[in-house]
Each structure stands twice: as structure tokens, then as C-alpha cells.
Design an enzyme around this catalytic site. Structure first.
Site, mmCIF file in Angstrom:
data_model
loop_
_atom_site.group_PDB
_atom_site.id
_atom_site.type_symbol
_atom_site.label_atom_id
_atom_site.label_comp_id
_atom_site.label_asym_id
_atom_site.label_seq_id
_atom_site.Cartn_x
_atom_site.Cartn_y
_atom_site.Cartn_z
ATOM 1 N N GLU A 153 0.908 -1.214 -0.052
ATOM 2 C CA GLU A 153 0.005 0.021 -0.042
ATOM 3 C C GLU A 153 0.980 1.100 0.091
ATOM 4 O O GLU A 153 0.806 2.032 0.918
ATOM 5 C CB GLU A 153 -0.938 -0.089 1.099
ATOM 6 C CG GLU A 153 -2.074 -1.223 0.989
ATOM 7 C CD GLU A 153 -3.132 -0.921 2.199
ATOM 8 O OE1 GLU A 153 -2.872 -0.191 3.186
ATOM 9 O OE2 GLU A 153 -4.060 -1.428 2.020
ATOM 10 N N GLU A 309 -6.578 -7.709 -0.453
ATOM 11 C CA GLU A 309 -7.004 -7.543 0.926
ATOM 12 C C GLU A 309 -8.481 -7.128 1.117
ATOM 13 O O GLU A 309 -8.887 -6.416 0.452
ATOM 14 C CB GLU A 309 -5.907 -6.680 1.711
ATOM 15 C CG GLU A 309 -4.667 -6.944 1.921
ATOM 16 C CD GLU A 309 -3.827 -5.792 2.667
ATOM 17 O OE1 GLU A 309 -4.619 -5.098 3.428
ATOM 18 O OE2 GLU A 309 -2.642 -5.467 2.348
HETATM 19 C C1 GAL Z 1 -4.265 -2.550 5.244
HETATM 20 C C2 GAL Z 1 -2.639 -3.043 5.092
HETATM 21 C C3 GAL Z 1 -2.587 -4.306 5.975
HETATM 22 C C4 GAL Z 1 -3.445 -4.115 7.113
HETATM 23 C C5 GAL Z 1 -4.951 -3.730 6.810
HETATM 24 C C6 GAL Z 1 -5.808 -3.874 8.058
HETATM 25 O O1 GAL Z 1 -4.307 -1.156 4.782
HETATM 26 O O2 GAL Z 1 -2.289 -3.149 3.930
HETATM 27 O O3 GAL Z 1 -1.322 -4.462 6.230
HETATM 28 O O4 GAL Z 1 -2.863 -3.187 8.060
HETATM 29 O O5 GAL Z 1 -4.990 -2.733 6.333
HETATM 30 O O6 GAL Z 1 -7.078 -3.434 7.794
#
Ligand code: GAL
Length: 672
Positions: A153, A309
């Protein structure tokens, strides 16, 4: 996936971020066993492992990573191996304070969280290059390796740095763009407020100033900051393609993330991937994640992409972290697949025991998996996705495009405007909402793209436009396309200088009108519109006074100081039509405008379905698969005109009414 990706990931990919370094090795065996039980076939490994991989500068410890890579391989799980550069180890910033980022106020951000690096720092860049080189050399030929995951990110916490190193980088970037200082002075309009530069050394990032810094300078700094992070990505990408050729490379995006021009970034990736954290408390969350999915597909120019994710249940970073309702995780996962994803992944595999994210849900919970409803949903989804090979590699096509340019977004939301209430994403949503509800599939496009493959193009407040892009849009309509454009479009050029000659100068001929004055609306203020057929509607945010010059009027303002003046117009231009909307109509009125534009353009929905049912088609040259997604809490019946097979459970589907349960999902392959 593209052919390139399909070779490595021939099935729907399923899994999540895997951080085995947070756990004793005894847990790893259970991890692999549970992965097998739940159909996990891909994990993003070691995203934040730098301090374990390189405990001291130049001393690498790959033994643990070797062991887990081998275990995953033996367990049939492939690896999206992280380059681990998103969180530099404390030894690096301790030895080189100058690699830490600095805010516009001059505050240095310390280590102790993550992403604490100045994107322009040579110290950071060299250390990242060296780590990635060592990783690539060691794992390029490991049989578990499916792809590389660069950083994490980019820009999420530190999108721009204002330190002296960044200032030097900014100057070099400007010299490349403008050549000489006089051209910079012209581009930034520095005769305003005595800002004329006599030497490059005087030029700075837009640090905290007594009042607004120069808007052209701010815009260029946003461009530079996106490019500075992209250079970090490029450095790693170059190492990977050199030492690990033929292995796809990605980095995870964050939907409509303002600081990074993802059009430029996506060109450097083999596969686009995205992180989406819908808020279950948001009634429009489904529409918003559909919009993000359509952006990802568009960024990859139609290629399948990766939902990298999402969360199985609650996050930990909102004030109140509402759980996902039963079936919601499955429904939203299928939505990503419907809109072109060939992978459904989560943050994270196993819920952390310590650290800032221990209350964030995961695929494997703190408690016993078998007593967790989330785990059962995880297992069910994994098994279902395992049966969807037929979907992999198929495409989604759209006849409608919404224009979305990062530099127009940046410029639109700079301060000192007639109104600061025009929000770029809200403007996109005011269009997208109707298309989503009507099941009209939509791409996103740059205004400078070749738009000839589309029938309908939507331009929600395209504030900044270049000459060339305006000419392309004009040519699109002239050749028979339909365009709908909102207020405050075509106002500035790429330097943030007004296009002179009457607003909106680049589009006056195309729209058949001139905007004589802007009348922004204050908070809570609304205007009334009356359509020619008599329907009444409301608008907010903005209104303007229009002098038609060839355009016909479809709706007029009613009752305000603009009483009787045009609010929505339509102009026949060449073989096509350009519709202009001078306020932000309420959703029903916007739907009315867009419905007629959709029908004028000859665009059809994928299927007429009851409200709350999302329908998208994916197809290959040989097959067509219609995704039905019920966002409602109750049963619905969807009329189907073709029989087929439901790929989710293998059942036959007949012509007529098809019943979907609450948050139910079906993928109907047409024909038997
Ligand atoms: C994303 C990040 C992850 C984790 C996640 C939690 O932004 O890439 O590492 O922190 O959020 O929601």
C-alpha cells in the site's frame, strides 16, 4: 488472469497475508493444515518481515523463510512473496535519521509504526534495493513462488515528504519537466504574489505557508510525490525482472486513493491488485466496492485482477468496528470476482496476538477455528472458489466509461475555489450509483484515452483538461458518442491556469452553451429543477447561469434567482449528443438524466433484475457467465430468459424465475 498469470495461478486464487514470523514454528504446521482444509492456495508472505530478514545491515537471515517456503510448497500453497520494504527496520533509521519522512509542518515521523521512510531518500532506496536483490536471488527459482508483492500500500501513511532530500528531488523533477526557471515561472504563474524565482535553489515543496501556497506548485508537488513513490516501486521492479525474470510483479492498491496516479502505476504491473475494506455500517458499501472493482479492472485494461486484501469480519481501525453480517464476506468476495477478479485474498491469515492489529479479524481467529462462524464461512468460500476454474481468465466488457483523472482530482480539490464542496469521488458516485442500480456495466477511463470503444462517456466535473483530451472527447461525440458532463468541467489547463474565452472554453462548442456565472450553494442549500415533462427535482452543491448557444433545455431551475434558466441541456453535435448538468441533482433526478442518456446511446443493462440484485457478465470467446448477487436481507426472484448451470453448486437453472436467498449468489453459465 492474463495468459502470463494463468500459467502460475491456473485456479481462482484464495488466501491472505501470512505472517509466520509472528508465530512460533509449531504453529506453522497447523497453518498449512488449516490452509488445506479451507482451500487456500496462495499467501502473501512476509509483508513486514524486513527486521527478521535483515537483522543487521547486510546480514541476512533467510533460514526461517526457507523453511516456511518449503512447507508451503509441500502443502500445495503458492506464494506471493513480499519484498518486505514497507517497514524499514529500526537499525536503518537509527543510523540515518535523514531517511525518516517530514510533514509539511516540518515534523519528522519516527520509527515505531510502519512506512516511516522518505520516498526520495537514497539511504532507503539503496537499502530496499539490496534487500530485494538478496530475496530475488534466493527465491527466484523456488517452486512455491507465484508472484512478487512489492512494498505494501504505497503512500498509505506517508504519501508525500517535505524534507530537504525531497526538496532536491522535487527540483530535479521540475527541471526535467520545465527545463529552465523561466518556464517554471510561467507554468506556476509566479507573477502573482511576488513569487518569481530567480534560481532553482529557491524552489521548495509547498511547506506550511502563511496562507495558500501556489496552486500550480501544489499540483506539481502531488504529481512529483506520486512519481517519487513510483520510483521506489520501479527500483524494486527492475531488480525483480533482472534477477527473477518471468515472475509476475504487483503491488496492492487502495481503491480510489488520491495521492497516487494509479493509471501510471498500473502500467508497470503485471497484474493489478487492490485492498478494499467496506464499512458494513455503510448502506452504500456494496455500490462503493463495485466501483473500486471496476476501477481495478479498468486500470489493468480489462485483465483479471487480484482482490489482495479485505477482511473476513471486523477491522480494528474505525471508531466502532461493526462486524460483517453472515454471508456478507462471501457476497462481497463474489462481487469482486463478478467484476473481474481472479483472486480473493484477505488481511490476514492468522489473527495477530500482539501489535496494533490484534483486534482485526482474520481467516483463522484467536479462538478455536471450529467454534468460529467466520472460519466456517472461510472454509465454505474456499471450497466454492475451488470449483470456479471456468471463470478464471474470463473478461467483463462495458459500453460506458466514466472519466477519472488523478490530476483533475488533485486540482479540483485544491483550496481557494468558488466552492470547496465539490468532491471528486462524490461526483463519480453521483453517476456510478445509477449505473450500479441499473446493472449497466461501467469502466473508468482517462480523458486522454481512446474512447471510441464506448457508446456513452460520463464526465463528472472534469475540472482540469488538456487540449488533446478535450479534442478527443469532442471527436468522440462528433463520431456518434453520447456524453454527459457535469458543472465545473473544462475550467483549467494542466498547469492550473484558467482556460480563457468563456467557461467552459474547451467544451463550449461541444455543449452548445456558455456558463455565464457560478452560483455555488452553501451547506444544506438546495435548488429546485423542473424537467420539461413536468417532473420536479432538487439539486445541491452547485448551480450556474447558462446561456444556451445551440443546446436545447431539458430541465430548468425553478424558484431561485435562476428561476426559468437552464439546469440540464442537450446538444446534438456531429453524429452524437452532449448533455450538460449544471447542478448536482438528487439521485432520482440523476437516474432520470442517465437513463435517457443510456437509452439514447443504445446501451443495455446485463439483465433487468429486482432492486438490490447486482448483475454482471464475465465471458470468454466460448462461454458467458452471469453473476447474480443479492444484496438484500430477504429472498428475491430474478427473471431469467436463458437456461444454464449454476457454477456455484452445479445445479441446473431453468428459464423463468430464479430464487436467490438473502445475500445469495449464483453464477449462471448460459447454455447447458
Ligand atoms: C491494510 C494494510 C494491512 C493491514 C490492513 C488492516 O491497509 O495493507 O497491512 O494493516 O490494512 O485493515
Amino acid at each position: 488472469m492474463s495468459e502470463f498469470m494463468l500459467e502460475r495461478l491456473p485456479h481462482m486464487a484464495y488466501g491472505g497475508d501470512y505472517n509466520p514470523d509472528q508465530w512460533p514454528e509449531e504453529v506453522w504446521e497447523e497453518d498449512v493444515r488449516l490452509m488445506q482444509e479451507s482451500g487456500v492456495n496462495l499467501v502473501s508472505l512476509g509483508i513486514f518481515s524486513w527486521s527478521r530478514l535483515e537483522p543487521q545491515q547486510g546480514r541476512f537471515d533467510f533460514a526461517w523463510l526457507d523453511r516456511i517456503m518449503d512447507m508451503l510448497h509441500e502443502g500445495g500453497v503458492r506464494v506471493d512473496l513480499a519484498t518486505a520494504t514497507a517497514s524499514p527496520p529500526p537499525w536503518l533509521s537509527h543510523a540515518h535519521l535523514e531517511m525518516l519522512p517530514v510533514t509539511a509542518d516540518g515534523v519528522r515521523l519516527w520509527h515505531g509504526a510502519r512506512q516511516h521512510y522518505c520516498p526520495s531518500s537514497p539511504v532507503y532506496r539503496d537499502a530496499a534495493r539490496s534487500l530485494v536483490g538478496a530475496l530475488a536471488a534466493r527465491y527466484a527459482n523456488h517452486p512455491a513462488l507465484a508472484m512478487w508483492h512489492v512494498g505494501n500500500e504505497f503512500g498509505c501513511h506517508v504519501a508525500a515528504c517535505y524534507c530537504d532530500v525531497s526538496a532536491a528531488g522535487f527540483r530535479a523533477w521540475l527541471q526535467e519537466r520545465y527545463g529552465d526557471i523561466e518556464s517554471l515561472n510561467r507554468a506556476w504563474g509566479t507573477d502573482f504574489w511576488s513569487q518569481r524565482y530567480s534560481d532553482w535553489d529557491e524552489v521548495l515543496p509547498p511547506r506550511r505557508t502563511p496562507t495558500w501556497p501556489n496552486p500550480s506548485q501544489q499540483l506539481d508537488f502531488m504529481r512529483f510525490s506520486s512519481d517519487a513513490l513510483l520510483e521506489c516501486y520501479d527500483i524494486e521492479h527492475a531488480v525483480l525482472t533482472d534477477k527473477s525474470p518471468g515472475v509476475p510483479v504487483t503491488t496492492n492498491f487502495m481503491r480510489f486513493f488520491k495521492p497516487l496516479d494509479y493509471w501510471k502505476w498500473a502500467e508497470r504491473e503485471d497484474v493489478v491488485s487492490d485492498d478494499v475494506y467496506q464499512d458494513p455500517a455503510d448502506p452504500e458499501a456494496g455500490m462503493r466496492s463495485a466501483m473500486a472493482s471496476d476501477l481495478m479492472r479498468s486500470l489493468g485494461r480489462g485483465r483479471p485482477w487480484i482482490r489482495m486484501e479485505q477482511t473476513t469480519n471486523r477491522v480494528n481501525w474505525r471508531d466502532v468496528n461493526v462486524p460483517k453480517a453472515p454471508g456478507q464476506m462471501r457476497l462481497w468476495s463474489y462481487q469482486a470476482v463478478a467484476r473481474g477478479a481472479d483472486a480473493v485474498m484477505f488481511f490476514q491469515w492468522r489473527q495477530s496476538r500482539a501489535g496494533a492489529e490484534k483486534f482485526h479479524s482474520a481467516m483463522v481467529p484467536h479462538g478455536r477455528p471450529e467454534s468460529s462462524p467466520t472460519w466456517h464461512e472461510v472454509v465454505k468460500l474456499g471450497r466454492e472458489l475451488g470449483g470456479l476454474d471456468a471463470v478464471c481468465g474470463s473478461r467483463v466488457t462495458a459500453e460506458v466509461a466514466i472519466l477519472h483523472d488523478w490530476d483533475s482530482w488533485w486540482a479540483l480539490e485544491l483550496p481557494s475555489k468558488p466552492s470547496i464542496r465539490i468532491n471528486h469521488v462524490a461526483q463519480l458516485e453521483s453517476y456510478y450509483r445509477h449505473l450500479f442500480d441499473a446493472n449497466v456495466t461501467t469502466d473508468f477511463a482517462r480523458s486522454s484515452d481512446d474512447l471510441s470503444a464506448y457508446r456513452l462517456v460520463l464526465a463528472p466535473s472534469v475540472y482540469l483538461i488538456s487540449d488533446e483530451a478535450a479534442a478527443k472527447l469532442t471527436a468522440f461525440v462528433e463520431a456518434g458518442g453520447t456524453l454527459v458532463m457535469s458543472f465545473f468541467s473544462g475550467i483549467v489547463d494542466p498547469f492550473e491556469h484558467i482556460w480563457l474565452g468563456g467557461y467552459p472554453a474547451p467544451f463550449r462548442r461541444l455543449l452548445g452553451l456558455e456558463v455565464v456565472d457560478w452560483l455555488p450553494l452553501s451547506d444544506g442549500e438546495q435548488v429546485v429543477l423542473r424537467f420539461n415533462e413536468g417532473a420536479m427535482a432538487r439539486g445541491d452543491v452547485w448551480s450556474e447561469q447558462i446561456a444556451p448557444a445551440g443546446a436545447e433545455v431539458l430541465a430548468r431551475f425553478s424558484g431561485s434567482s435562476l428561476d426559468g434558466q437552464p439546469a440540464v441541456t442537450s446538444h446534438r453535435f456531429g453524429q452524437g449528443r452532449a448533455i450538460y448538468v449544471a447542478t448536482r441533482p438528487d439521485p432520482a433526478a440523476m437516474a432520470r438524466v442517465l437513463k435517457s442518456a443510456v437509452s439514447e446511446a443504445g446501451v443495455k443493462p446485463v439483465l433487468e433484475a429486482p432492486a438490490g440484485v447486482e448483475v454482471v457478465r464475465r465471458s470468454t470467446p466460448r462461454s458467458s457467465m452471469v453473476f447474480l448477487l443479492n444484496h438484500r436481507d430477504g429472498h428475491v426472484e430474478v427473471p431469467l430468459s436463458d437456461p444454464g448451470v449454476n457454477l456455484v453448486d452445479g445445479s441446473e437453472v431453468h428459464r423463468g424465475l430464479f430464487r436467490l436467498g438473502p445475500r445469495g449468489v449464483a453464477i449462471i453459465r448460459e447454455g447447458w
